[in-house]
Structure formats: C-alpha cells, structure tokens
Design a protein around this motif. Structure first.
Motif, PDB file in Angstrom:
ATOM      1  N   GLY A   1      31.647  43.977  30.143  1.00 18.75           N
ATOM      2  CA  GLY A   1      32.882  43.348  29.661  1.00 18.75           C
ATOM      3  C   GLY A   1      34.086  44.267  29.794  1.00 18.75           C
ATOM      4  O   GLY A   1      35.185  43.823  30.131  1.00 18.75           O
TER       5      GLY A   1
ATOM      6  N   THR B   1      37.308  43.419  32.065  1.00 15.91           N
ATOM      7  CA  THR B   1      38.647  43.462  31.488  1.00 15.91           C
ATOM      8  C   THR B   1      39.568  44.338  32.325  1.00 15.91           C
ATOM      9  O   THR B   1      40.734  43.987  32.548  1.00 15.91           O
ATOM     10  N   SER B   2      39.065  45.463  32.805  1.00 13.33           N
ATOM     11  CA  SER B   2      39.896  46.323  33.652  1.00 13.33           C
ATOM     12  C   SER B   2      40.279  45.601  34.942  1.00 13.33           C
ATOM     13  O   SER B   2      41.414  45.731  35.414  1.00 13.33           O
TER      14      SER B   2
ATOM     15  N   TRP C   1      40.598  42.338  35.290  1.00 12.13           N
ATOM     16  CA  TRP C   1      41.555  41.290  34.926  1.00 12.13           C
ATOM     17  C   TRP C   1      42.955  41.877  34.751  1.00 12.13           C
ATOM     18  O   TRP C   1      43.948  41.304  35.218  1.00 12.13           O
TER      19      TRP C   1
END
Length: 143
Positions: free
Chosen positions: A68, A72-73, A75
């Motif tokens: 996750g 996230t990085s 995104w």
C-alpha cells in the motif's frame, strides 16, 4: 453579510472560481508537479528499502502495508503528469522511475506474501530468513 457569490461582480476579483489544486491560481502548477513527482520518488525509494530489509516475521499483513505504501507513492507521482502537461513541459523522469520502483516493490511483496502463505502450508520458497522470523526459545530464567 452573505457568503453567496453575487452575479453583479461585487465579489473580490482575486478569489479563484475553482479549488486551489487545479492550478488556476498558480498553486497547482509546475510547483505542485515537481512536489508530487519528487515526493513520490522519495516514497518509492523508501518503500523499496522497507520491502528489502523489514522483518516480516511470518506476518503476511506486513506485506500488504508495504504494498500500500508503494502504491501510494505511485499515485502521488502520477498526479504530477497532468500538471506537467498542462504547463506544456515534459514529464519529469522522476515519475517513470517512481512507477518502476513501485512495481518492483509490489512484485517483491507479492512474492513475500506467497512465500509466507506457502510456508504455513509446508512449502518453502527461497526467501530471506527475516521474512519468516526466527523461532523463539523458552521464556524462562536459566540458572
């Protein structure tokens, strides 16, 4: 006083019509593009390091958290691309590097998850010892 916008133009002229992150007031422009690109790059490097050295100790849920973090990085870095394009600039090389590091981290964590899950069923895949943890000795005082 009312907070509703008046159609006759009595509102302040420097108030933007859209949200601050859209770039219409120069806050969401190239500065934010660079911020997102390099923040994503730093986070993807951190997630890869964590994926390689974190003691998972046989807990498959830890792989989910690391995955996750890598996603996230990716995104965050991906949010930079439209801002670069809107400014008419090439997308920073930090964005595709972040994508590659994020995919590598996710692939490592998928393998770690499979190795931990199969180890609980008795099948051992080649993997670092810190993924499985070490058996603990008896918790007593030896005299």
């Amino acid at each position: 006083m009312s907070d509703a916008r008046e159609p006759d133009g009595s509102e302040e002229s420097d108030r933007p019509d859209g949200p601050w992150w859209t770039g219409e007031d120069e806050v969401g422009g190239i500065g934010f593009a660079r911020f997102f690109a390099y923040t994503g790059l730093l986070m993807s490097i951190a997630s890869l390091v964590i994926a390689l050295v974190a003691p998972l100790e046989g807990d498959a849920l830890r792989t989910v958290w690391i995955t996750g973090f890598a996603a996230t990085s990716m995104w965050i870095a991906f949010m930079a691309a439209p801002r670069y394009r809107r400014e008419g600039m090439r997308v920073s090389p930090a964005v595709p590097i972040t994508m590659a590091l994020g995919v590598l981290t996710i692939a490592i964590m998928v393998y770690a998850f499979a190795a931990i899950a199969l180890a609980s069923a008795g099948v051992e895949l080649p993997a670092p010892a810190h993924w499985f943890g070490e058996p603990t000795g008896p918790s007593g005082v030896n005299v």
